[in-house]
Design a protein around this motif. Structure first.
Motif, PDB file in Angstrom:
ATOM      1  N   LYS A 129      25.622  35.386 -58.771  1.00  0.00           N
ATOM      2  CA  LYS A 129      24.689  35.823 -59.996  1.00  0.00           C
ATOM      3  C   LYS A 129      24.520  34.686 -60.616  1.00  0.00           C
ATOM      4  O   LYS A 129      23.283  34.614 -60.922  1.00  0.00           O
ATOM      5  N   PRO A 130      24.835  33.437 -61.334  1.00  0.00           N
ATOM      6  CA  PRO A 130      24.409  32.202 -61.734  1.00  0.00           C
ATOM      7  C   PRO A 130      23.139  31.895 -61.109  1.00  0.00           C
ATOM      8  O   PRO A 130      21.685  31.422 -61.739  1.00  0.00           O
ATOM      9  N   ILE A 131      22.935  32.095 -60.074  1.00  0.00           N
ATOM     10  CA  ILE A 131      22.000  31.329 -59.480  1.00  0.00           C
ATOM     11  C   ILE A 131      20.826  32.904 -59.483  1.00  0.00           C
ATOM     12  O   ILE A 131      19.640  32.548 -59.108  1.00  0.00           O
ATOM     13  N   ASN A 132      21.192  33.984 -58.752  1.00  0.00           N
ATOM     14  CA  ASN A 132      19.838  34.601 -58.705  1.00  0.00           C
ATOM     15  C   ASN A 132      19.448  34.494 -60.180  1.00  0.00           C
ATOM     16  O   ASN A 132      18.268  35.350 -60.326  1.00  0.00           O
ATOM     17  N   ASP A 133      20.311  35.006 -61.467  1.00  0.00           N
ATOM     18  CA  ASP A 133      19.464  35.151 -62.294  1.00  0.00           C
ATOM     19  C   ASP A 133      18.722  33.609 -62.960  1.00  0.00           C
ATOM     20  O   ASP A 133      17.225  34.453 -63.285  1.00  0.00           O
ATOM     21  N   ARG A 134      19.158  32.751 -62.334  1.00  0.00           N
ATOM     22  CA  ARG A 134      18.174  32.033 -62.416  1.00  0.00           C
ATOM     23  C   ARG A 134      16.468  31.540 -61.910  1.00  0.00           C
ATOM     24  O   ARG A 134      15.080  31.605 -61.596  1.00  0.00           O
ATOM     25  N   PHE A 135      17.194  32.393 -60.530  1.00  0.00           N
ATOM     26  CA  PHE A 135      15.709  32.825 -59.938  1.00  0.00           C
ATOM     27  C   PHE A 135      15.087  33.660 -60.027  1.00  0.00           C
ATOM     28  O   PHE A 135      13.887  33.804 -60.082  1.00  0.00           O
ATOM     29  N   ALA A 136      15.614  34.592 -60.635  1.00  0.00           N
ATOM     30  CA  ALA A 136      14.231  35.850 -61.901  1.00  0.00           C
ATOM     31  C   ALA A 136      13.526  35.354 -62.893  1.00  0.00           C
ATOM     32  O   ALA A 136      12.412  35.698 -62.749  1.00  0.00           O
ATOM     33  N   ALA A 137      14.268  34.137 -63.751  1.00  0.00           N
ATOM     34  CA  ALA A 137      13.538  33.837 -64.388  1.00  0.00           C
ATOM     35  C   ALA A 137      12.607  32.852 -64.226  1.00  0.00           C
ATOM     36  O   ALA A 137      11.437  32.513 -64.630  1.00  0.00           O
ATOM     37  N   SER A 138      12.765  32.117 -62.893  1.00  0.00           N
ATOM     38  CA  SER A 138      12.186  32.059 -61.950  1.00  0.00           C
ATOM     39  C   SER A 138      10.202  32.326 -62.022  1.00  0.00           C
ATOM     40  O   SER A 138       9.228  32.009 -62.400  1.00  0.00           O
ATOM     41  N   VAL A 139      10.529  33.673 -61.359  1.00  0.00           N
ATOM     42  CA  VAL A 139       9.609  33.877 -60.893  1.00  0.00           C
ATOM     43  C   VAL A 139       8.833  34.954 -62.163  1.00  0.00           C
ATOM     44  O   VAL A 139       7.910  34.711 -62.044  1.00  0.00           O
ATOM     45  N   GLU A 140       9.638  35.437 -62.793  1.00  0.00           N
ATOM     46  CA  GLU A 140       9.520  36.004 -64.162  1.00  0.00           C
ATOM     47  C   GLU A 140       8.272  34.560 -65.151  1.00  0.00           C
ATOM     48  O   GLU A 140       7.421  34.826 -65.584  1.00  0.00           O
ATOM     49  N   MET A 141       8.312  33.481 -64.863  1.00  0.00           N
ATOM     50  CA  MET A 141       8.388  32.379 -65.656  1.00  0.00           C
ATOM     51  C   MET A 141       6.863  32.374 -64.723  1.00  0.00           C
ATOM     52  O   MET A 141       5.507  32.123 -65.483  1.00  0.00           O
ATOM     53  N   VAL A 142       6.743  32.160 -63.746  1.00  0.00           N
ATOM     54  CA  VAL A 142       5.632  32.372 -62.863  1.00  0.00           C
ATOM     55  C   VAL A 142       4.982  33.497 -63.225  1.00  0.00           C
ATOM     56  O   VAL A 142       3.699  32.864 -63.233  1.00  0.00           O
ATOM     57  N   GLN A 143       5.075  34.708 -63.441  1.00  0.00           N
ATOM     58  CA  GLN A 143       4.278  36.088 -63.205  1.00  0.00           C
ATOM     59  C   GLN A 143       3.534  35.866 -64.700  1.00  0.00           C
ATOM     60  O   GLN A 143       2.423  36.062 -64.963  1.00  0.00           O
ATOM     61  N   SER A 144       3.983  35.357 -65.650  1.00  0.00           N
ATOM     62  CA  SER A 144       3.395  34.938 -67.027  1.00  0.00           C
ATOM     63  C   SER A 144       3.320  34.032 -66.853  1.00  0.00           C
ATOM     64  O   SER A 144       1.965  34.025 -67.843  1.00  0.00           O
ATOM     65  N   ALA A 145       3.121  33.000 -65.969  1.00  0.00           N
ATOM     66  CA  ALA A 145       1.980  31.722 -66.468  1.00  0.00           C
ATOM     67  C   ALA A 145       0.673  31.997 -65.776  1.00  0.00           C
ATOM     68  O   ALA A 145      -0.601  31.269 -65.976  1.00  0.00           O
ATOM     69  N   ARG A 146       0.229  33.088 -65.000  1.00  0.00           N
ATOM     70  CA  ARG A 146      -0.950  34.087 -64.846  1.00  0.00           C
ATOM     71  C   ARG A 146      -2.199  34.222 -65.339  1.00  0.00           C
ATOM     72  O   ARG A 146      -2.282  34.984 -65.869  1.00  0.00           O
TER      73      ARG A 146
END
Length: 146
Positions: A129-146
């Protein structure tokens, strides 16, 4: 060059210098903000790895305690069956003791197998769970940077 031209050149140089300084300041502040965000993100990643490792340790302890408890119960059951076999009065009694022991051992084993499977499934979810949450946060960060 006339005084008006000199004044105009000086004003132009001052405007260019001020604009350059402002652009440099904005760029530096953006860079500093990005560095702070990256550091915060990296810290959150480390925290997630620590949380995952902590969960793994706790779940390993639980699984180990469960295995030890099952081994103890299984051994006690085997000892009790052996004692019952040694005190059997007939071959029929021995067969009944052995049959009861095998049946109860299989029931206990299947129950333990289900319990252990549930424990492992829960452990995998909790550790990931903690690793999956961080992966989701990284995807969100990349998408928001677009």
């Amino acid at each position: 060059m006339t005084k008006a031209q000199t004044t105009a050149v000086n004003e132009t140089i001052e405007n260019i210098t001020a604009a350059g300084n402002e652009a440099f300041k904005e760029g530096f502040e953006k860079s500093l903000k990005s560095v702070n965000e990256i550091n915060s993100f990296a810290k959150d990643n480390v925290d997630a790895v620590i949380a995952s490792a902590t969960a793994a340790g706790k779940n390993a302890e639980t699984l180990n305690a469960n295995a030890v408890a099952y081994a103890k119960t299984s051994m006690e059951s085997a000892v009790a069956a052996t004692k019952a076999l040694t005190t059997a009065k007939s071959v029929q009694d021995m067969i009944e003791v052995q049959t009861d022991f095998v049946k109860s051992s299989m029931d206990m084993f299947l129950g333990e197998l289900n319990k252990t499977t549930d424990l492992y499934a829960g452990a995998v979810k909790e550790v990931a769970k903690p690793i999956n949450d961080r992966f989701a946060a990284s995807v969100e960060m990349v998408q928001s940077a677009r």
